[in-house]
Design a protein around this motif. Structure first.
Motif, PDB file in Angstrom:
ATOM      1  N   VAL A 390       0.840  -1.200   0.000  1.00  0.00           N
ATOM      2  CA  VAL A 390       0.000   0.000   0.000  1.00  0.00           C
ATOM      3  C   VAL A 390       0.870   1.244   0.000  1.00  0.00           C
ATOM      4  CG1 VAL A 390      -1.968  -1.100   1.122  1.00  0.00           C
ATOM      5  CG2 VAL A 390      -0.160  -0.095   2.527  1.00  0.00           C
ATOM      6  N   VAL A 391       0.252   2.353  -0.373  1.00  0.00           N
ATOM      7  CA  VAL A 391       0.926   3.644  -0.324  1.00  0.00           C
ATOM      8  C   VAL A 391      -0.096   4.688   0.089  1.00  0.00           C
ATOM      9  CG1 VAL A 391       0.499   4.204  -2.765  1.00  0.00           C
ATOM     10  CG2 VAL A 391       2.440   5.259  -1.585  1.00  0.00           C
ATOM     11  N   GLY A 392       0.284   5.582   0.988  1.00  0.00           N
ATOM     12  CA  GLY A 392      -0.576   6.687   1.375  1.00  0.00           C
ATOM     13  C   GLY A 392      -1.736   6.330   2.277  1.00  0.00           C
ATOM     14  N   GLY A 393      -1.923   5.052   2.623  1.00  0.00           N
ATOM     15  CA  GLY A 393      -3.051   4.666   3.457  1.00  0.00           C
ATOM     16  C   GLY A 393      -3.194   3.157   3.561  1.00  0.00           C
ATOM     17  N   ASN A 394      -4.336   2.715   4.124  1.00  0.00           N
ATOM     18  CA  ASN A 394      -4.600   1.286   4.354  1.00  0.00           C
ATOM     19  C   ASN A 394      -3.497   0.631   5.177  1.00  0.00           C
ATOM     20  OD1 ASN A 394      -6.992   1.526   3.005  1.00  0.00           O
ATOM     21  ND2 ASN A 394      -6.538   0.010   1.440  1.00  0.00           N
ATOM     22  N   THR A 395      -3.141   1.328   6.251  1.00  0.00           N
ATOM     23  CA  THR A 395      -2.113   0.858   7.175  1.00  0.00           C
ATOM     24  C   THR A 395      -2.309  -0.590   7.592  1.00  0.00           C
ATOM     25  OG1 THR A 395      -1.677   3.062   8.073  1.00  0.00           O
ATOM     26  CG2 THR A 395      -1.252   1.207   9.531  1.00  0.00           C
ATOM     27  N   ALA A 396      -3.564  -0.956   7.841  1.00  0.00           N
ATOM     28  CA  ALA A 396      -3.846  -2.278   8.395  1.00  0.00           C
ATOM     29  C   ALA A 396      -3.394  -3.409   7.485  1.00  0.00           C
ATOM     30  CB  ALA A 396      -5.340  -2.413   8.692  1.00  0.00           C
ATOM     31  N   THR A 509       2.207   3.122  15.702  1.00  0.00           N
ATOM     32  CA  THR A 509       2.258   4.526  16.102  1.00  0.00           C
ATOM     33  C   THR A 509       1.260   5.364  15.303  1.00  0.00           C
ATOM     34  OG1 THR A 509       3.958   5.213  14.515  1.00  0.00           O
ATOM     35  CG2 THR A 509       4.718   4.223  16.592  1.00  0.00           C
ATOM     36  N   MET A 510       1.148   6.645  15.689  1.00  0.00           N
ATOM     37  CA  MET A 510       0.171   7.529  15.044  1.00  0.00           C
ATOM     38  C   MET A 510       0.752   8.894  14.698  1.00  0.00           C
ATOM     39  SD  MET A 510      -2.921   7.181  14.055  1.00  0.00           S
ATOM     40  CE  MET A 510      -4.193   8.243  13.349  1.00  0.00           C
ATOM     41  N   GLN A 511       1.887   9.227  15.237  1.00  0.00           N
ATOM     42  CA  GLN A 511       2.441  10.588  15.126  1.00  0.00           C
ATOM     43  C   GLN A 511       2.486  11.114  13.696  1.00  0.00           C
ATOM     44  OE1 GLN A 511       6.337  11.716  17.100  1.00  0.00           O
ATOM     45  NE2 GLN A 511       6.983  11.796  14.950  1.00  0.00           N
ATOM     46  N   ASN A 512       2.874  10.273  12.750  1.00  0.00           N
ATOM     47  CA  ASN A 512       3.157  10.747  11.390  1.00  0.00           C
ATOM     48  C   ASN A 512       1.978  10.605  10.438  1.00  0.00           C
ATOM     49  OD1 ASN A 512       5.765  11.107  12.368  1.00  0.00           O
ATOM     50  ND2 ASN A 512       6.424   9.098  11.672  1.00  0.00           N
ATOM     51  N   HIS A 513       0.785  10.452  10.983  1.00  0.00           N
ATOM     52  CA  HIS A 513      -0.385  10.254  10.127  1.00  0.00           C
ATOM     53  C   HIS A 513      -0.574  11.432   9.185  1.00  0.00           C
ATOM     54  CE1 HIS A 513      -4.535   9.482   8.865  1.00  0.00           C
ATOM     55  NE2 HIS A 513      -4.328   8.237   9.249  1.00  0.00           N
ATOM     56  N   SER A 514      -1.202  11.163   8.038  1.00  0.00           N
ATOM     57  CA  SER A 514      -1.343  12.177   6.991  1.00  0.00           C
ATOM     58  C   SER A 514      -2.151  13.373   7.456  1.00  0.00           C
ATOM     59  CB  SER A 514      -1.991  11.560   5.753  1.00  0.00           C
ATOM     60  OG  SER A 514      -3.222  10.983   6.095  1.00  0.00           O
ATOM     61  N   GLY A 515      -2.063  14.405   6.635  1.00  0.00           N
ATOM     62  CA  GLY A 515      -2.561  15.722   6.961  1.00  0.00           C
ATOM     63  C   GLY A 515      -1.360  16.646   7.124  1.00  0.00           C
ATOM     64  N   TYR A 516      -0.440  16.573   6.137  1.00  0.00           N
ATOM     65  CA  TYR A 516       0.846  17.261   6.258  1.00  0.00           C
ATOM     66  C   TYR A 516       0.795  18.709   5.793  1.00  0.00           C
ATOM     67  CZ  TYR A 516       1.949  12.290   6.293  1.00  0.00           C
ATOM     68  OH  TYR A 516       1.943  10.946   6.565  1.00  0.00           O
ATOM     69  N   SER A 517      -0.273  19.102   5.132  1.00  0.00           N
ATOM     70  CA  SER A 517      -0.343  20.472   4.614  1.00  0.00           C
ATOM     71  C   SER A 517      -0.758  21.475   5.674  1.00  0.00           C
ATOM     72  CB  SER A 517      -1.333  20.546   3.441  1.00  0.00           C
ATOM     73  OG  SER A 517      -0.897  19.754   2.368  1.00  0.00           O
ATOM     74  N   PRO A 577       4.149   8.267   2.349  1.00  0.00           N
ATOM     75  CA  PRO A 577       3.055   9.238   2.413  1.00  0.00           C
ATOM     76  C   PRO A 577       2.394   9.438   1.055  1.00  0.00           C
ATOM     77  CG  PRO A 577       5.149  10.375   2.337  1.00  0.00           C
ATOM     78  CD  PRO A 577       5.468   8.907   2.449  1.00  0.00           C
ATOM     79  N   ASN A 578       1.371  10.289   1.058  1.00  0.00           N
ATOM     80  CA  ASN A 578       0.583  10.555  -0.139  1.00  0.00           C
ATOM     81  C   ASN A 578       1.415  11.182  -1.251  1.00  0.00           C
ATOM     82  OD1 ASN A 578      -0.687  11.339   2.580  1.00  0.00           O
ATOM     83  ND2 ASN A 578      -2.448  10.606   1.448  1.00  0.00           N
ATOM     84  N   ASP A 579       0.862  11.151  -2.459  1.00  0.00           N
ATOM     85  CA  ASP A 579       1.558  11.705  -3.625  1.00  0.00           C
ATOM     86  C   ASP A 579       1.908  13.179  -3.446  1.00  0.00           C
ATOM     87  OD1 ASP A 579       1.662   9.379  -5.044  1.00  0.00           O
ATOM     88  OD2 ASP A 579      -0.040   9.817  -6.339  1.00  0.00           O
ATOM     89  N   TYR A 580       1.031  13.945  -2.807  1.00  0.00           N
ATOM     90  CA  TYR A 580       1.301  15.381  -2.702  1.00  0.00           C
ATOM     91  C   TYR A 580       2.522  15.672  -1.826  1.00  0.00           C
ATOM     92  CZ  TYR A 580      -1.027  15.681   1.927  1.00  0.00           C
ATOM     93  OH  TYR A 580      -1.380  15.544   3.246  1.00  0.00           O
ATOM     94  N   VAL A 581       2.972  14.681  -1.069  1.00  0.00           N
ATOM     95  CA  VAL A 581       4.196  14.818  -0.285  1.00  0.00           C
ATOM     96  C   VAL A 581       5.393  14.280  -1.058  1.00  0.00           C
ATOM     97  CG1 VAL A 581       5.384  14.055   1.811  1.00  0.00           C
ATOM     98  CG2 VAL A 581       2.971  14.696   1.905  1.00  0.00           C
ATOM     99  N   ALA A 582       5.232  13.122  -1.681  1.00  0.00           N
ATOM    100  CA  ALA A 582       6.364  12.402  -2.265  1.00  0.00           C
ATOM    101  C   ALA A 582       6.677  12.768  -3.707  1.00  0.00           C
ATOM    102  CB  ALA A 582       6.116  10.897  -2.177  1.00  0.00           C
ATOM    103  N   GLU A 583       5.673  13.259  -4.449  1.00  0.00           N
ATOM    104  CA  GLU A 583       5.870  13.416  -5.889  1.00  0.00           C
ATOM    105  C   GLU A 583       6.913  14.467  -6.224  1.00  0.00           C
ATOM    106  OE1 GLU A 583       5.774  12.507  -9.741  1.00  0.00           O
ATOM    107  OE2 GLU A 583       4.907  11.362  -8.083  1.00  0.00           O
ATOM    108  N   CYS A 584       7.073  15.486  -5.392  1.00  0.00           N
ATOM    109  CA  CYS A 584       8.086  16.503  -5.693  1.00  0.00           C
ATOM    110  C   CYS A 584       9.485  15.899  -5.702  1.00  0.00           C
ATOM    111  CB  CYS A 584       8.003  17.661  -4.700  1.00  0.00           C
ATOM    112  SG  CYS A 584       8.442  17.238  -2.995  1.00  0.00           S
TER     113      CYS A 584
END
Length: 712
Positions: A390-396, A509-517, A577-584
């Motif tokens: 998985v990428v960007g989600g579906n941690t489980a 853990t939970m600290q780094n969960h998405s919502g980086y903007s 993380p999500n594309d909006y973080v990694a794609e750059c």
């Protein structure tokens, strides 16, 4: 008689007030779009005129005639279909056949609403609002997760809702126009006053529409129909399937995967024979040296009691039935655990990754200095790249692969086994360690119901589970419990355990969960990208979080370095993380997403893993494996016995070291798409099929477990 001409517009104040509210609501969407995507005068003027036009259309008093209403009954469902698709792509690029299939589904759905609700206005408005809501939800699901809404997502709606406020919802101009289209459709629908026929005829109409919808559903779950009516479907690129076949048809088609079919050549007898063969291989290969833990720190020596491999377990009977206690109970007394067995701490770190696997980039400071130092030759350390599904989600799903040894490769794309498939006891890494006398503990500093963890953990063999309310006065970074506070709970459990008791702690853990903007006053980014042409604040926020995780992990290892009891700590990320973080960073390759090779695209599915011990273990670095193999590697490193299933996985990893939902990597390092197993050698293909059969037995056919294969 003098006939007065009916005014074009309503004259009532209530109608006028409603028109103003409609125009204002539409204009607020326009304003939000400009706020989140930037101001463009031409779009602002056009969208504002359309918003005012919606209010004026609401004021129009003239009702369409019967024929025009029937025409609208045809046109509005069609417009709703195209509008729903427009939220994510251009529907006119779909082939004609999928368009027709989706239009038929929409028309039948609206006819059913008409028969049930009793008049045309209510049917058209209800159907159109449902289409708009689904389209909006699918747009943001695609944006944040990279996959569309899938049937099994309905089971995890509460999990998704719990993190909805962690994202910034941008409204692009195209979305504004689509929303305005739906607003106009609803206003036109409000003017259709045609009533449904008498109750008996309505019931017949509803039954006919329902039967036809059911027939369409059945056809869409049949390969013979979809091969002709739809474009090729790929479970592992659902976004492309939805783009090519339409939301409604694709969603319905996916419902057939809610039930997993048996693999080819699967039977209970065949599985027993295959398991017996694997057991014979294990016996032939078994070396039986004693295992002694030697402390790396001579100032804190420990007992060097010997522990033989393949120690019989008192916990599991031969038929796979368990006799363990319920959650919060300890399976075996501390005295029954071997004295030299190490404590085992596993940390699946939320969104922890090293984005340099995508391309080298420069920062003002190292964002994971401790992990990098371990990768460069850390003492008593094993490091490598972990391929996840998985990428960007579906941690489980990464959690599932690690704990069970099963692979998402054989399950529908987008599915979540915790939600769909685990409803009874399932042998796992936790139950294996429970059988060895460990106190098994799961920890996650967030909601207990997320991914049904509170229901699944007991089924996997965890004695105890701790969730957000159990973390008292934790440090909060952004909105989440920090890694440091999460690890403080581990220390608390270690210090409070009984003498001689051995712990297995699995900490998500939970600290780094998405919502980086989102910007937080108490969390300024300290890591900066120094080789980018424009700023990327979301990426810099993410890298700063990774630096915090790195520091917390270093503190945890320093704590256990000073402890006398032998302890192994494994940390790995669940996904990038999500594309909006990694794609750059990925874009620095100069190759677009569409043009990347299979190996380049799979770099998005790599996370680091680090296994560290406070005693002597053989150092290894640059390993490459998938999450389903990491549990057996951990047990081998800790000198603990493996089940036959775990031994089998260890041998399989030598042939196919990476198996994920996306790709296979063979022992030569060649990448093979999971959708093209025919590119494997005959031996590799048969090994993959055998793995699929064992997994089906493990996950879906527990009444026919081979004796002593999954359990000890």
């Amino acid at each position: 008689m003098i006939h007065t001409r009916q005014p074009i517009f309503y004259q009532t104040k209530k109608r006028l007030a409603a028109a103003v509210l409609i125009a204002a609501a539409a204009e607020s969407v326009v304003a939000w779009s400009l706020h989140t995507t930037g101001f463009r005068p031409d779009l602002f003027i056009l969208q504002t005129l359309l918003a005012i036009g919606a209010g004026l259309l609401w004021m129009v008093q003239k009702k369409p005639g019967r024929r025009l209403q029937l025409l609208l009954f045809i046109l509005i469902p069609a417009a709703a279909f195209y509008g729903l698709e427009t939220f994510t792509h251009n529907p006119l690029e779909m082939e004609l056949s999928p368009q027709v299939v989706n239009l038929l589904l929409f028309w039948l759905f609206y006819i059913l609403l008409f028969a049930v609700l009793g008049n045309l206005k209510r049917a058209l408005i209800t159907g159109t609002i449902i289409a708009a809501i689904v389209g909006i939800a699918n747009h943001y699901t695609m944006e944040f997760r990279g996959n569309p809404i899938l049937p099994w997502d309905l089971r995890s709606a509460s999990t998704a809702a719990s993190v909805m406020d962690n994202f910034i919802y941008k409204v692009p101009a195209s979305m504004v126009f689509t929303l305005l289209l739906f607003l106009y459709l609803c206003i036109l629908s409000e003017k259709c006053m045609l009533k449904a026929p008498a109750l008996r005829r309505r019931a017949g109409l509803a039954a006919a529409a329902f039967c036809l919808l059911f027939a369409m559903k059945t056809a869409l779950c049949t390969t013979a129909f979809t091969d002709r009516a739809l474009t090729f479907s790929n479970l592992f690129t659902q976004w492309a399937t939805y783009r090519d076949n339409g939301f409604a048809a694709s969603f319905i088609q996916n419902t057939k995967y809610l039930k997993i079919d048996k693999p080819d050549r699967y039977s209970a007898e065949a599985i027993r024979q295959e398991a017996q063969t694997q057991k014979q291989i294990s016996q032939a290969m078994a070396a039986k040296p004693s295992h002694t833990i030697s402390r790396a720190n001579p100032a804190n020596p420990t007992a060097a009691d010997q522990k033989q491999q393949n120690t019989p377990s008192a916990l599991y009977s031969g038929n796979g039935e368990t006799s363990r206690n319920a959650v919060s109970g300890n399976a075996l007394s501390a005295q029954e655990t071997q004295a030299d067995s190490p404590n085992i701490i596993v940390i699946m770190n939320e969104a922890f990754s090293d984005l340099s696997v995508l391309h080298a980039f420069e920062t003002n400071e190292d964002y994971m200095p401790f992990i990098h130092s371990l990768q460069e030759g850390g003492e008593n350390t094993i490091t490598g790249n972990l391929f996840v599904s998985v990428v960007g989600g579906n941690t489980a799903n990464t959690e599932f692969e690690f704990l069970t040894g099963d692979s998402m490769a054989f399950l529908p794309s987008g599915s979540v086994p915790y939600q769909q498939y685990i409803s009874e006891k399932l042998p796992s890494l936790a139950s294996s360690l429970q059988a060895e006398g460990y106190r098994t503990i799961a920890m996650h500093p967030y909601h207990a119901s997320g991914w049904k963890r509170n229901e699944v953990y007991p089924l996997l063999g965890f004695d105890e589970a701790y969730f957000k309310p159990d973390f008292k006065n934790p440090e909060i970074i952004r909105k989440y419990v920090s890694d440091r506070s999460s690890y403080a709970k581990i220390k608390e459990l270690y210090e409070g355990k009984a003498e001689g008791e051995k712990l297995f702690v699995f900490n998500v853990t939970m600290q780094n969960h998405s919502g980086y903007s989102e910007i937080f006053d108490d969390f300024p980014p300290t890591v900066s990208l120094t080789d980018m042409e424009k700023p990327h604040p979301a990426t810099e926020n993410y890298l700063t979080l990774i630096k915090e995780s790195d520091a917390a992990f270093k503190e945890l290892t320093e704590y256990f370095s000073a402890q006398e009891e032998p302890t192994v700590i494994l940390m790995f990320g669940d996904h990038q993380p999500n594309d909006y973080v990694a794609e750059c960073i990925a874009s620095l390759t100069g190759v677009s997403q569409e043009e990347r090779s299979l190996s380049e695209s799979q770099n998005r599915f790599i996370v680091p893993f680090v296994m560290w011990a406070n005693y002597d273990i053989e150092e290894q670095s640059s390993l490459q494996l998938s999450a389903n193999y990491l549990g057996p590697l951990l047990l081998k490193t800790a000198g603990l016995p493996l089940t036959e299933w775990q031994s089998y996985l260890t041998r399989l990893s030598e042939t196919l070291p990476v198996i994920t939902a996306n790709t296979i990597i063979d022992s030569e390092g060649s990448y093979i798409p999971i959708s093209a197993p025919e590119d494997l050698t005959n031996q590799e293909a048969e090994a993959l099929k055998q793995y699929q059969r064992f997994q089906y037995n493990h996950l879906f056919d527990q009444d026919n477990y081979p004796e002593g294969f999954f359990t000890r």
